[in-house]
Design an enzyme around this catalytic site. Structure first.
Site, PDB file in Angstrom:
ATOM      1  CE  LYS A 146     -16.594   6.742 -24.449  1.00  0.00           C
ATOM      2  NZ  LYS A 146     -16.644   7.868 -23.490  1.00  0.00           N
ATOM      3  CE1 TYR A 162     -17.391   7.083 -27.847  1.00  0.00           C
ATOM      4  CE2 TYR A 162     -18.139   4.831 -28.181  1.00  0.00           C
ATOM      5  CZ  TYR A 162     -18.258   6.049 -27.537  1.00  0.00           C
ATOM      6  OH  TYR A 162     -19.230   6.226 -26.594  1.00  0.00           O
TER       7      TYR A 162
HETATM    8  N1  LIG Z   1     -25.555   7.761 -25.446  1.00  0.00           N
HETATM    9  C1  LIG Z   1     -25.082   6.529 -25.309  1.00  0.00           C
HETATM   10  O1  LIG Z   1     -25.792   5.503 -25.463  1.00  0.00           O
HETATM   11  C2  LIG Z   1     -23.643   6.339 -24.918  1.00  0.00           C
HETATM   12  C3  LIG Z   1     -23.120   5.037 -24.963  1.00  0.00           C
HETATM   13  C4  LIG Z   1     -21.822   4.829 -24.525  1.00  0.00           C
HETATM   14  C5  LIG Z   1     -21.072   5.892 -24.093  1.00  0.00           C
HETATM   15  N2  LIG Z   1     -21.600   7.158 -24.108  1.00  0.00           N
HETATM   16  C6  LIG Z   1     -20.745   8.240 -23.664  1.00  0.00           C
HETATM   17  O2  LIG Z   1     -21.493   9.126 -22.830  1.00  0.00           O
HETATM   18  C7  LIG Z   1     -20.922  10.426 -22.924  1.00  0.00           C
HETATM   19  C8  LIG Z   1     -22.009  11.452 -23.199  1.00  0.00           C
HETATM   20  O3  LIG Z   1     -22.493  11.237 -24.510  1.00  0.00           O
HETATM   21  P1  LIG Z   1     -23.984  11.606 -24.984  1.00  0.00           P
HETATM   22  O4  LIG Z   1     -24.499  10.389 -25.631  1.00  0.00           O
HETATM   23  O5  LIG Z   1     -24.720  12.251 -23.870  1.00  0.00           O
HETATM   24  O6  LIG Z   1     -23.663  12.647 -26.159  1.00  0.00           O
HETATM   25  P2  LIG Z   1     -24.043  14.216 -26.365  1.00  0.00           P
HETATM   26  O7  LIG Z   1     -23.481  14.586 -27.687  1.00  0.00           O
HETATM   27  O8  LIG Z   1     -25.497  14.411 -26.140  1.00  0.00           O
HETATM   28  O9  LIG Z   1     -23.256  14.952 -25.203  1.00  0.00           O
HETATM   29  C9  LIG Z   1     -21.847  15.078 -25.217  1.00  0.00           C
HETATM   30  C10 LIG Z   1     -21.506  16.510 -24.862  1.00  0.00           C
HETATM   31  O10 LIG Z   1     -20.062  16.623 -24.784  1.00  0.00           O
HETATM   32  C11 LIG Z   1     -19.721  17.907 -25.280  1.00  0.00           C
HETATM   33  N3  LIG Z   1     -18.305  17.929 -25.699  1.00  0.00           N
HETATM   34  C12 LIG Z   1     -17.776  17.294 -26.782  1.00  0.00           C
HETATM   35  N4  LIG Z   1     -16.457  17.552 -26.868  1.00  0.00           N
HETATM   36  C13 LIG Z   1     -16.149  18.356 -25.811  1.00  0.00           C
HETATM   37  C14 LIG Z   1     -14.931  18.917 -25.357  1.00  0.00           C
HETATM   38  N5  LIG Z   1     -13.776  18.732 -26.021  1.00  0.00           N
HETATM   39  N6  LIG Z   1     -14.951  19.663 -24.219  1.00  0.00           N
HETATM   40  C15 LIG Z   1     -16.119  19.868 -23.551  1.00  0.00           C
HETATM   41  N7  LIG Z   1     -17.302  19.357 -23.952  1.00  0.00           N
HETATM   42  C16 LIG Z   1     -17.315  18.599 -25.071  1.00  0.00           C
HETATM   43  C17 LIG Z   1     -20.667  18.117 -26.445  1.00  0.00           C
HETATM   44  O11 LIG Z   1     -20.778  19.506 -26.785  1.00  0.00           O
HETATM   45  C18 LIG Z   1     -21.964  17.500 -25.938  1.00  0.00           C
HETATM   46  O12 LIG Z   1     -22.829  18.474 -25.383  1.00  0.00           O
HETATM   47  C19 LIG Z   1     -19.836  10.339 -24.000  1.00  0.00           C
HETATM   48  O13 LIG Z   1     -18.577  10.143 -23.389  1.00  0.00           O
HETATM   49  C20 LIG Z   1     -20.236   9.119 -24.786  1.00  0.00           C
HETATM   50  O14 LIG Z   1     -19.151   8.533 -25.471  1.00  0.00           O
HETATM   51  C21 LIG Z   1     -22.868   7.398 -24.516  1.00  0.00           C
END
Ligand SMILES: NC(=O)c1ccc[n+]([C@@H]2O[C@H](COP(=O)([O-])OP(=O)(O)OC[C@H]3O[C@@H](n4cnc5c(N)ncnc54)[C@H](O)[C@@H]3O)[C@@H](O)[C@H]2O)c1
Length: 289
Positions: free
Chosen positions: A175, A171
C-alpha cells in the site's frame, strides 16, 4: 444527467465490498462500467465468476451499462485483457479504479514467501499492470491527436500510510508502494491528460470483518435510520468525484471513512542536522543518537 455520463470506467475487485459500491454508483452516475473481479477468497485463493456477474446484473436491471470481467489483475496479460475489453465493448476508456485486494496477514518473523508474494502481486503489481496498459492506451490516443481527459484512482490504505499495522508487513509495503506509484504516475501521465489520485478507505467489508481486533467493531449493528459510518458506500462518492471529467485534482492521497475525508501528506523533513565537512561516526552518535 449523471456526473459520469458518457465515461467508460474499469473498477477492479468490483464484485464485492468497496469496489461493488464504486461500480453501482458509477453506473447510477451514467458511466459504462467494466466490473472486474476474480471472485476468490479473502486470501486470494480460488476463482468465481459469480460476484462480477451479479454486480453487472444489478446495474443492467437498474437500466445501467456494465460488462463483467474475471481477469486476474496480478497478471500483466490479465490487465491487458481488461483494458482491451473496455475499449472493445464500450469504444474507449476514461477511468481506471484500482481496488482489487486480498490479505495474508502474518508477523514478519513468521511470514512465508507465498504470503509475501501473493499480497505484493495482487496489490502492487495489480495496480502497476492495469496502470501500465491504461497509460499505454491513453498515450497512443494522445499521439493519434485525441484530447484525453482521463482519471486513475488507486487504493492505498491506512496500513502503509498513516497507521502502520503489525502483522501487515506485506500489505503495508504494497500500500505504501501504491501511494508512491500514484505520485509518480500523476507526474508522468499529466502530459497525456490523465490525473492520478489514491484513497485510503476504511469500511465494513469481508476483509475488515475478518481482521483480528477490528472485526467486532465493524460488525456492530447500526440502529435503523442512523448514519452507518462503516458502510462501504460512504467511500464511493469521493471516487466518483475524482473520476469526473470536470475535476482537476491530481497527485493526491485521501483518507476516507464515514463522513470524513482527509488529504494526506507523505514523507517530509522534520529535522535536519548539518556539518561543514564529512561526518564522522562519532559525530553522528553525538548529534543523531
Ligand atoms: N475495507 C477497508 O476498510 C479497507 C481499508 C483499507 C484498504 N482497503 C482496500 O480496499 C480495497 C477493496 O477491499 P474490500 O475491503 O472491499 O475487500 P473485498 O474482499 O470485499 O473486495 C475485494 C475484491 O477484490 C477481488 N480480487 C482479489 N484479488 C483479485 C485479483 N487478483 N483480480 C481481480 N479481483 C481480485 C476479490 O474477489 C474481492 O471481490 C482493497 O484494495 C483493500 O486493500 C479496504
Amino acid at each position: 444527467m449523471g456526473t459520469l455520463d458518457g465515461r467508460v470506467a474499469i473498477v477492479t475487485g468490483a464484485g464485492r465490498g468497496i469496489g461493488r459500491e464504486h461500480a453501482l454508483l458509477f453506473a447510477r452516475e451514467g458511466a459504462a462500467v467494466v466490473v472486474n473481479d476474480l471472485g476468490g477468497a479473502n486470501d486470494g485463493t480460488g476463482e468465481d465468476a459469480g460476484p462480477a456477474q451479479q454486480v453487472v446484473d444489478e446495474i443492467v436491471a437498474a437500466g445501467g451499462r456494465a460488462v463483467a470481467n474475471t481477469d486476474n489483475v496480478a497478471s500483466w496479460d490479465g490487465a491487458e485483457g481488461l483494458v482491451d475489453q473496455a475499449v472493445r465493448e464500450f469504444g474507449r476508456l476514461d477511468v481506471l479504479v484500482n481496488n482489487a485486494g486480498i490479505l495474508r496477514d502474518a508477523f514478519i518473523a513468521g511470514m512465508t514467501e507465498s504470503q509475501w508474494d501473493a499480497v505484493i502481486a495482487v496489490h502492487l503489481k495489480g495496480h502497476a499492470a492495469t496502470l501500465h496498459h491504461a497509460a499505454a492506451y491513453w498515450k497512443a490516443q494522445t499521439k493519434a491527436g485525441a484530447t484525453v481527459n482521463a482519471s486513475v484512482i488507486n487504493t492505498a490504505s491506512a496500513s502503509g500510510t498513516f497507521m502502520p499495522n503489525a502483522g501487515q508487513g506485506n500489505y503495508g509495503a504494497a500500500k505504501a508502494g501504491i501511494a508512491a506509484l500514484t505520485l509518480v504516475a500523476a507526474d508522468e501521465l499529466e502530459r497525456y491528460g490523465v490525473r492520478v489520485n489514491a484513497i485510503a478507505p476504511i469500511a465494513r467489508t469481508r476483509l475488515t470483518l475478518a481482521t483480528p481486533g477490528m472485526g467486532a467493531l465493524f460488525a456492530e449493528e447500526v440502529p435503523e435510520g442512523e448514519f452507518d459510518a462503516f458502510s462501504p458506500a460512504n467511500i464511493s462518492p469521493l471516487v466518483a468525484r475524482l473520476a469526473d471529467a470536470n475535476c482537476k485534482i491530481t497527485g493526491k492521497v485521501f483518507a476516507v471513512q464515514g463522513g470524513a475525508i482527509s488529504e494526506l501528506a507523505g514523507w517530509h523533513d522534520v529535522t535536519t542536522i548539518e556539518s561543514d565537512g564529512p561526518w564522522t561516526v562519532a559525530d553522528l552518535a553525538d548529534r543523531l543518537g
